[in-house]
Design an enzyme around this catalytic site. Structure first.
Site, mmCIF file in Angstrom:
data_model
loop_
_atom_site.group_PDB
_atom_site.id
_atom_site.type_symbol
_atom_site.label_atom_id
_atom_site.label_comp_id
_atom_site.label_asym_id
_atom_site.label_seq_id
_atom_site.Cartn_x
_atom_site.Cartn_y
_atom_site.Cartn_z
ATOM 1 N N GLU A 155 29.413 -23.566 -4.216
ATOM 2 C CA GLU A 155 29.387 -22.132 -3.892
ATOM 3 C C GLU A 155 30.783 -21.615 -3.572
ATOM 4 O O GLU A 155 31.159 -20.507 -3.966
ATOM 5 C CB GLU A 155 28.442 -21.883 -2.716
ATOM 6 N N THR A 170 19.585 -20.445 -23.489
ATOM 7 C CA THR A 170 20.277 -19.181 -23.713
ATOM 8 C C THR A 170 19.477 -18.190 -22.879
ATOM 9 O O THR A 170 18.255 -18.352 -22.741
ATOM 10 C CB THR A 170 20.286 -18.754 -25.197
ATOM 11 N N HIS A 171 20.151 -17.224 -22.301
ATOM 12 C CA HIS A 171 19.502 -16.288 -21.361
ATOM 13 C C HIS A 171 18.854 -17.036 -20.196
ATOM 14 O O HIS A 171 17.918 -16.529 -19.585
ATOM 15 C CB HIS A 171 18.440 -15.429 -22.058
ATOM 16 N N SER A 213 21.709 -27.800 6.968
ATOM 17 C CA SER A 213 21.471 -26.508 7.604
ATOM 18 C C SER A 213 21.324 -26.751 9.096
ATOM 19 O O SER A 213 20.769 -27.761 9.519
ATOM 20 C CB SER A 213 20.200 -25.888 7.040
ATOM 21 N N LYS A 263 17.313 -29.430 4.482
ATOM 22 C CA LYS A 263 18.195 -28.830 3.483
ATOM 23 C C LYS A 263 19.440 -29.633 3.155
ATOM 24 O O LYS A 263 19.987 -30.341 3.989
ATOM 25 C CB LYS A 263 18.613 -27.431 3.940
#
Ligand code: ARG
Length: 462
Positions: A292, A157-158, A279, A285
């Site tokens: 996204e 949570t948070h 990348s 990467k």
């Protein structure tokens, strides 16, 4: 020949070039050709059945429509901007093909009920496709849930470690969301499924048409009951886009979790080559681009819903040309939502949870502190508030010592609360923590397995 291709009778001059540009919708509403032809067929057959049109004319019109459908399907049809929209393009071609009988098809009909009908048919088909795609996503999530019903991960949570949960339970949380989304689409479909055809321009018609007949022919449950409403409302499109927007928010949240889970700090899941990119400069990467983009699509989809809400909000009854702006927003929303759904399904199917990594994180951050507090309540009979306080002191002590709760000694804990016994260690492990959460809807692996089974059966029925 009159200068105005469409409105020759009333209009002496042609529209300004810019008028034609702002007015024309053919660039995008040509997508509605199949629905437009289906609506015209149903209308034509009804006109013949009611004696409004001769059988000969009806036959000729139906043959013409068949040919036009083939021309469009084969890419042989020349769409013209001068002819404004899909309805006029098809009618014009019908005239070229069969002559004056073409002019009889528009008896007892207006483009206003025509476009409402076409658009409803289109949205209905899109809903059916989306529901099938949601089923695929649900199946992929249920499969992951079942395979990892006992894979322990930190629950947050948070975004702060809260209590251990299982990966399967986390997957099933999304199953609940997407199942509700599916029911929202189905609700929208049920309300949409009334035929506006025969409402004509706005007032109905003086011809003895049979609206039940056209409704049935087009798979609608019944005709709409008010002609003004029929041509002036687009709530079916709004409701469908709202369902897409809510579901896109769910997709976006899952995408965000995948972005987090696949990052170096977490490494909870490994994504496949098929749904990541490299990348151009950093060889090491692997970027979660699909996730996204799904996250970004939600913004675009919410924007589309907003567009049509705002277009509609100031319109008096009945039809206004503003409503032509409904289509691009709806097409864009449905296309992109569907794309995001399918991409998410692929990504989930390929995603490999890293169980040891999740397990290691699950134990960190005193995630079993609530279990300790619950133990103090259950075994020592402390009021929960006091147990919370005692646990807080023990957590502070562990933090000071740089240890996890399960790594403290009994003596250390007894300094805070002398009545604590050896038995406390039975609740401090993450395995025991999740196994104990057997309340209905809780994260215990046995619950998760049962729930996954429930969904698997349910999906097999749909
Ligand atoms: N292309 C128009 C639309 O999409 C069709 C309806 C036109 N009706 C009218 N009265 N101008 O809304």
């Amino acid at each position: 020949m009159t200068k105005n291709k469409m409105w020759g009778g009333r209009f002496g001059g042609a529209p300004a070039e810019i008028m034609e540009e702002i007015n024309a919708s053919i660039a995008y509403d040509q997508r509605l050709f199949a629905q437009d032809i289906a609506g015209s067929r149903a209308h034509c057959q009804m006109l013949a059945a009611t004696g409004i049109l001769s059988d000969d004319d009806a036959q000729t019109i139906l043959q013409g429509l068949d040919q036009i459908e083939q021309e469009i399907e084969r890419g042989k049809f020349k769409f013209s901007r001068e002819l404004e929209d899909i309805h006029m393009n098809i009618e014009h071609r019908l005239h070229e093909l069969i002559g004056p009988a073409a002019g009889r098809l528009h008896t007892a009909r207006s483009r206003n009920d025509q476009v409402a009908t076409d658009f409803k048919l289109y949205v209905r088909e899109a809903i059916d496709q989306i529901v099938a795609q949601l089923d695929e996503l649900l199946a992929a999530l249920v499969e992951k849930a079942e395979a990892h019903a006992d894979a322990i991960m930190p629950g947050f949570t948070h975004l702060q470690t809260a209590q251990p949960v299982t990966f399967g339970h986390h997957c099933l949380a999304y199953v609940e969301m997407f199942a509700r989304d599916k029911s929202r689409f189905l609700d929208a479909r049920a309300r949409l499924n009334e035929s506006p055809l025969g409402a004509a321009a706005l007032a109905g018609t003086s011809f003895p048409i049979d609206r039940e007949m056209t409704a049935r022919a087009l798979g609608f449950d019944r005709p709409t009951r008010n002609s003004l409403d029929s041509v002036s409302d687009r709530d079916f499109a709004l409701e469908t886009m709202a369902a897409a927007a809510i579901s896109a928010v769910h997709l976006s949240r899952l995408a965000e979790e995948i972005v987090i889970w696949s990052s170096k700090g977490f490494e909870f899941v490994a994504l496949s080559d098929s749904f990541t990119t490299g990348s151009s400069i950093m060889p090491q990467k692997r970027n979660p681009d699909a996730a996204e983009l799904i996250r970004a699509k939600a913004g675009r989809i919410i924007g589309g819903l907003n567009t049509l809400l705002i277009v509609m909000k100031g319109l008096p009854l009945a039809y206004s040309k503003d409503m032509q702006e409904d289509k691009e927003a709806v097409f864009d929303v449905l296309d992109n939502f569907s794309l995001a759904l399918v991409a998410m399904t692929g990504m989930i199917g390929d995603m490999v949870p890293r169980r040891e990594q999740m397990r290691a994180h699950a134990g960190a951050g005193f995630s079993t502190a609530t279990d300790l507090a619950d133990w103090l309540v259950r075994v020592l009979g402390l009021p929960f508030r006091e147990a919370h306080h005692v646990t807080g002191e023990i957590v502070a002590m562990a933090e000071q010592a740089g240890r996890e709760l399960s790594e403290l000694s009994l003596e250390q804990m007894q300094k805070v609360e002398p009545r604590i016994t050896e038995d406390v260690f039975s609740v401090l492990s993450v395995e025991n923590s999740v196994a104990s959460r057997t309340s209905f809807g809780g994260t215990a692996p046995e619950n998760v397995r049962k729930m996954a089974q429930h969904w698997r059966k349910k999906l097999a029925q749909s």
